[in-house]
Design an enzyme around this catalytic site. Sequence first.
Site, PDB file in Angstrom:
ATOM      1  N   CYS B  39       0.908  -1.192  -0.087  1.00 23.68           N
ATOM      2  CA  CYS B  39      -0.004  -0.108   0.178  1.00 23.68           C
ATOM      3  C   CYS B  39       1.109   1.089  -0.056  1.00 23.68           C
ATOM      4  O   CYS B  39       1.557   1.617   1.030  1.00 23.68           O
ATOM      5  CB  CYS B  39      -1.172   0.026   1.197  1.00 23.68           C
ATOM      6  SG  CYS B  39      -1.545   1.544   1.970  1.00 23.68           S
ATOM      7  N   CYS B  42       0.353   3.797   2.818  1.00 23.89           N
ATOM      8  CA  CYS B  42       1.058   3.261   3.901  1.00 23.89           C
ATOM      9  C   CYS B  42       2.558   3.562   4.157  1.00 23.89           C
ATOM     10  O   CYS B  42       2.773   3.704   5.350  1.00 23.89           O
ATOM     11  CB  CYS B  42       0.715   1.631   4.252  1.00 23.89           C
ATOM     12  SG  CYS B  42      -0.901   1.466   4.154  1.00 23.89           S
TER      13      CYS B  42
END
Lengths: 313, 114
Positions: B39, B42
């Site tokens: 991600c 993230c």
Amino acid sequence: MADAKNTIADTEKIYDLLILGAGPAGLTAAIYGCRANLSVLVFEQMQAGGEIASTDRLDNYPGFPEGVGGAEFGQLLEQQARRFGAEIRSAGIKEVSPAGDLQKVLTTQGLFYGRTVIVATGTIPGVLGVPGEEKLRGKGISFCATCDGFFFRGKKVAVIGGGDAALQEALFLTRFAEEIVLIHRRDEFRAVPYLQEQVFKQPRIKILWDTVVKGFNGEQQLEAIAVENVKDAQTAVLPVDGAFLYIGRMPNTTFIKGVETDGQGYIITSAEMETSLPGIFAAGDVRRKFLRQVITAAADGAIAATMAVRYLS
Amino acid sequence: MHGTHAVNTKPLDVNDQQFQKEIAGSHEPVLVDFWASWCGPCKMVAPVLEELAADYQGKVKILKVNVDENPDTASRYSIMSIPTMILFKNGEPIQTLIGFRNKEELKGIIDPSL
């Protein structure tokens, strides 16, 4: 000591160039500005790389024969800009206004002064503005397939849109979802032929043409999408676990007043990236332009920084 | 990699089992970051959490849960989007933030909980 000087004396430093946004346009401008010996400060409220950082892969940027991860590309750009001395700060932009010969930039981290400014704030995802959309955001509705696709392993999801991003992310979601319904309001896609061919031969992607979303149903999480066919006005409720919205984007320019924009709010510039305000340039997706891609953003950034250098000399 | 210090100056990676213990036994507020290696946003949260862990050491505990490896905790809190950050106080979630947040926004939810 005079009162008139106090406002600027409060800031520790006046930068030659303030860059708003650390996407490909802003960071390329930072590289060019630093290499021309300007003092450069870049503001970014999200992540370096901008929109491309949340894309699975960047496959059409020259020099990466195997493609490059979107987040990785953003980090590479940041490293490169820092290597030449750019400062990058995490802050949102509140207001840009002239202050004598300088430009005043009010951010969530305080006030900054620059001799020139490059606006490279890109775009924000468009929303449909239908019932349930706001409430179910993050509860089944997502704007980032690479972030959230994982949570829909073996499930049924919808992708809404018909451009490159919609098709690319629909293809990405085949890694996880059992079934993907691509909902598009027209009877043909805007996406490049290469992506269309990939989508058409993917058996797990089904396409609903001529269909618009009327609402998102669900209390705790998304349960279904209410749709309507625009040709025959037939309505239907489509049960899904997730919905990914790629329905176009809007320019991120609310912080700047008095700059000339088009009807949609994109900043109008000359071919040299000059806006209607002296000392303020615009680069990348935030401009009115023909092609919004990483490579055209980077090119805009290089031109804008070079023009900033010329403006200062 | 042996022994834990009484005060963490870095975010602590926890698995499903450790998570419950860390939350239940904490006198301080606990900020939990649900993330995964694939991600993009993230990855951008990670350095922000490092800074917060240093700034708030001894006052706030910062945990990281990899949703790939710890599906139980992720599904227990109905995580459907990452990054998601949840602030816990006295073992209960008091605030949830979905999507990337910068340092200042995170401070904005942590400070009132102290």
